[in-house]
Design an enzyme around this catalytic site. Structure first.
Site, PDB file in Angstrom:
ATOM      1  CG  HIS A 454     -42.368 -27.716  14.421  1.00  0.00           C
ATOM      2  ND1 HIS A 454     -43.491 -28.289  13.890  1.00  0.00           N
ATOM      3  CD2 HIS A 454     -42.083 -26.638  13.656  1.00  0.00           C
ATOM      4  CE1 HIS A 454     -43.870 -27.588  12.824  1.00  0.00           C
ATOM      5  NE2 HIS A 454     -43.026 -26.588  12.654  1.00  0.00           N
ATOM      6  CD  GLU A 473     -45.990 -28.182  16.011  1.00  0.00           C
ATOM      7  OE1 GLU A 473     -45.206 -28.472  16.924  1.00  0.00           O
ATOM      8  OE2 GLU A 473     -46.531 -29.056  15.298  1.00  0.00           O
ATOM      9  CD  GLU A 479     -47.459 -32.243  13.898  1.00  0.00           C
ATOM     10  OE1 GLU A 479     -46.450 -32.669  13.334  1.00  0.00           O
ATOM     11  OE2 GLU A 479     -47.451 -31.841  15.073  1.00  0.00           O
TER      12      GLU A 479
HETATM   13  C1  NOJ Z   1     -43.313 -32.904  14.982  1.00  0.00           C
HETATM   14  C2  NOJ Z   1     -43.336 -31.721  14.081  1.00  0.00           C
HETATM   15  O1  NOJ Z   1     -44.400 -30.862  14.402  1.00  0.00           O
HETATM   16  C3  NOJ Z   1     -43.434 -32.227  12.661  1.00  0.00           C
HETATM   17  O2  NOJ Z   1     -43.561 -31.136  11.761  1.00  0.00           O
HETATM   18  C4  NOJ Z   1     -42.220 -33.074  12.337  1.00  0.00           C
HETATM   19  O3  NOJ Z   1     -42.386 -33.632  11.057  1.00  0.00           O
HETATM   20  C5  NOJ Z   1     -42.067 -34.200  13.354  1.00  0.00           C
HETATM   21  N1  NOJ Z   1     -42.133 -33.708  14.675  1.00  0.00           N
HETATM   22  C6  NOJ Z   1     -40.730 -34.924  13.181  1.00  0.00           C
HETATM   23  O4  NOJ Z   1     -39.683 -34.069  13.540  1.00  0.00           O
HETATM   24 CA    CA Z   2     -45.787 -30.995  16.609  1.00  0.00          CA
END
Ligand code: NOJ
Ligand code: CA
Length: 674
Positions: A454, A473, A479
């Site tokens: 990510h 990602e 999110e």
């Molecule tokens: C950003 C990530 O995209 C997400 O999936 C994750 O929960 C948070 N960072 C914390 O690591």
């Molecule tokens: Ca992210």
């Protein structure tokens, strides 16, 4: 097959000897012309005589040796022809055809020289620089400019879909849909539609040990390579004798043919990891969404999500419902306080007191469910690098075979401590981080661990070379629907399909069933119907797919949940059927080593009727179509749960007509009957 070859030599009145060389795609429709007119290396690209990329500059500039561009002439060229297939260990397509014609053009000025290697495929063009060692070149070569241009359309008639480059939020922006000339400084993949209807995507392949290429619009329609610099201003630091990543131009007569292209993968090197049977596609759940909607915390305390008991509860839920992994975020020391800013205190070996790593790993094993590891670095990459060996060893010792990594930090704010102990701040897409990300992949591979990155560097097809780089990602994922200002708009998925997804798999984390965790009127919620959440599993390819919502929300809608249980994540073949960028898309995928097919389609804010011809199914076979579609009263805003689940007998000769609601979708499983 006949080598199509043409060499035109023109003697200009001045006596300057200008040459142009032509390279044609195997089907003869795409033509690349390379020239040194006016002593300036350039290339152009046309499709059936229609000029798509006008004369565009080529060349590099080095701190030590100056410009390698103006004043260079064609000295030599060599050609070859390739038409083979290769097999992906996992993927959206099992067998991929690599069918192209290749031409390497050497440009020289006195003793100085560089080459550009062009490959023309039916679905686009790739080219890269090859700078061999040469007498006047020392060991260190610092690149201070790359002159590569893409002169797309001077007439202001083209349209573009893009996210800004060099921004604080990396790749996590809402896509802009504007006339081409408004795209000032953009990331790739960069999608353009010509007035003629031809679609282009400019990107790169095999980004290794080099800075990421962003595109800067100079004069209207002229996009110039803009490499993301190191903190000291140098763009790329190489040793003499190097090649660059491939600069790629996908060319498609329709939007969906961009999706049906394999150009990026074909320009990557074959698997370097030998046996990768340990890399496992699959579906997972996890201790994740609860933190994003504020029900749990990553850090310690009453609401701590990553406890032993909660992990065991998720593992049992996973085992009962056919998931093979459970992601656990917030298990390790370092999350308390402002974890965004405290990357240096993350400890990747020390769990919180209420998380028993050995116990949960053992429980998972007994249930046939893998613990999926998590390493958030908050961009403190030196802190991560120092602990990486031990951290990967620890996970390996507990049978963890997949780790999600995270690099949450503003663009330009990656923290590295250099060899002299001085703190430097780097970009996520500069050469330093390009190397850092790949280092984590190769270190993990030594331990048979796959990585889901990510806040990654953009995908450039390296999964072919390193199949344990299982997903990433690199765009606005689910999110943002929990807390993004604003959340992802209704056209987001239909845009991603023709932009970000051209780069490779995305860990979007689909499948939110409780669309109204703040009330349906709340600002933050997925701006989709329930059927569209199901469609995401087919539309957005990833070999690992999360069922992102809380178990209780799946248990509340068991019939809809059935689709997530049934949908696979590894495919025999994939076909984009219909779509327009940012409006809608329909994709069919055949399950790997199976006769079953799946279709996913999504719409933007408009309701629409979709006609799907089932001619992708095997002729003469009967299928049960299990259809999950928007109900007649569905709309994403006030009635997102109205969904009809119906079964129909169908065959390849049938055509389905399906209504999609506003920001709606449809998910279909075609179960082959014997
Ligand atoms: C950003 C990530 O995209 C997400 O999936 C994750 O929960 C948070 N960072 C914390 O690591
Ligand atoms: Ca992210």
């Amino acid at each position: 097959m006949r080598l199509i070859f043409s060499l035109a030599s023109i003697f200009l009145a001045t006596g300057v000897h200008a040459q142009s060389l032509t390279l044609t795609s195997p089907d003869g429709q795409l033509v690349v012309v390379v020239s040194d007119d006016n002593n300036q290396p350039t290339y152009q690209v046309s499709l059936n005589d229609k000029l798509l990329i006008d004369n565009s500059r080529l060349g590099l500039a080095f701190k030590q040796q100056g410009e390698y561009s103006q004043g260079f002439n064609i000295a030599k060229s060599t050609r070859s022809r390739t038409n083979t297939t290769w097999v992906q260990p996992w993927g959206e397509q099992k067998t991929i055809r690599d069918n192209h014609q290749q031409m390497t053009v050497k440009f020289g000025r006195g003793e100085q020289h560089f080459s550009v290697n062009f490959k023309a495929f039916n679905d686009g063009v790739g080219f890269r620089y090859e700078v061999a060692k040469q007498p006047n070149m020392g060991e260190s070569v610092d690149i201070v400019n790359e002159y590569t241009e893409f002169v797309i359309d001077k007439g202001d008639k083209a349209h573009a879909w893009w996210i800004p480059a060099r921004g604080w939020n990396r790749y996590e922006y809402i896509y802009s849909s504007t006339p081409l000339h408004q795209a000032a400084h953009v990331h790739t993949p960069f999608t353009v539609k010509h007035a003629s209807g031809v679609h282009l995507s400019i990107h790169e392949a095999a980004l290794v040990d080099y800075a990421s290429m962003t595109l800067n619009q100079r004069r209207n329609g002229t996009l110039k390579a803009d490499l993301t610099p190191w903190s000291d201003g140098v763009l790329v630091k190489k040793k003499a004798g190097f090649t660059t990543p491939w600069r790629t131009i996908q060319v498609a007569k329709t939007a969906i043919d961009l999706v049906n292209s394999n150009l990026i993968l074909n320009l990557n090197e074959p698997n370097k990891l030998d046996d990768v049977s340990w890399v496992k596609p699959g579906k997972y759940v996890g201790i994740w969404w609860g933190m994003h909607i504020g029900e749990n915390t990553w850090g310690s305390g009453d609401k701590h999500g990553a406890t032993t008991n909660e992990t065991i509860r998720y593992m049992d839920f996973a085992a009962e419902n056919g998931f093979d992994g459970v992601l656990v975020e917030g298990w390790n020391i370092g999350w308390d306080g402002s974890w965004f800013h405290n990357g240096d205190v993350f400890n990747f070996a020390k769990p919180y007191d209420d998380f028993d790593l050995a116990k949960v790993a053992k429980h998972g094993k007994s249930k046939g469910v893998r613990l999926i590891g998590h390493h958030e670095t908050s961009g403190s990459v030196t802190n991560y690098r120092e602990q990486m060996d031990a951290a990967y060893d620890l996970y390996q010792a507990h049978g963890v075979t997949q780790i999600k990594t995270g690099y949450v930090a503003d663009g330009g704010d990656i923290k590295r401590v250099d060899e002299n102990g001085i703190t430097r701040h780097e970009w996520h897409d500069g050469q330093f981080m390009v190397n850092e990300y790949l280092h984590s992949i190769t270190e993990a591979a030594k331990r048979n661990i796959s990585i889901n990155t990510h806040e990654p560097i953009k995908d450039t097809g390296l999964r072919r070379t390193y199949p344990n780089w299982i997903s990433r990602e690199g765009a606005r994922g689910q999110e943002f629907n929990a807390w993004g200002t604003p959340p992802n708009p209704p056209e987001h998925i239909a845009t991603l399909a023709f932009t970000r997804m051209l780069a490779g798999p995305m860990d979007f984390t689909p499948g939110i069933f409780d669309l109204g965790f703040n009330g349906l009127e709340g600002v933050n919620r997925p701006q989709t119907t329930l059927a569209k959440q199901l469609a995401l599993y087919v539309v957005l390819y990833s070999p690992i797919q999360m069922a992102a919502d809380l178990p209780r929300n799946y248990l509340a809608k068991p019939k809809a949940f059935q689709f997530i249980k049934d949908v696979p994540t590894d495919w025999q073949q994939s076909i984009a059927l219909d779509g327009e960028v940012g409006e809608f898309v329909a994709i069919a995928r055949q399950q790997r080593d199976s006769q079953d097919w799946f279709v996913g389609a999504v719409s933007d804010k408009h309701a629409r009727e979709l006609t799907i011809s089932l001619d992708f199914l095997t002729k003469g076979k009967q299928y049960q179509a299990q259809i999950y579609r928007d109900g007649s009263k569905a709309n994403w805003k006030s009635n997102p749960y109205d969904m009809v689940i119906e079964n129909k007998m169908v065959a390849a000769s049938d055509v389905l007509t399906i209504k999609l609601a506003t920001s709606g979708g449809v998910a279909i499983r075609f179960k082959a009957l014997d």
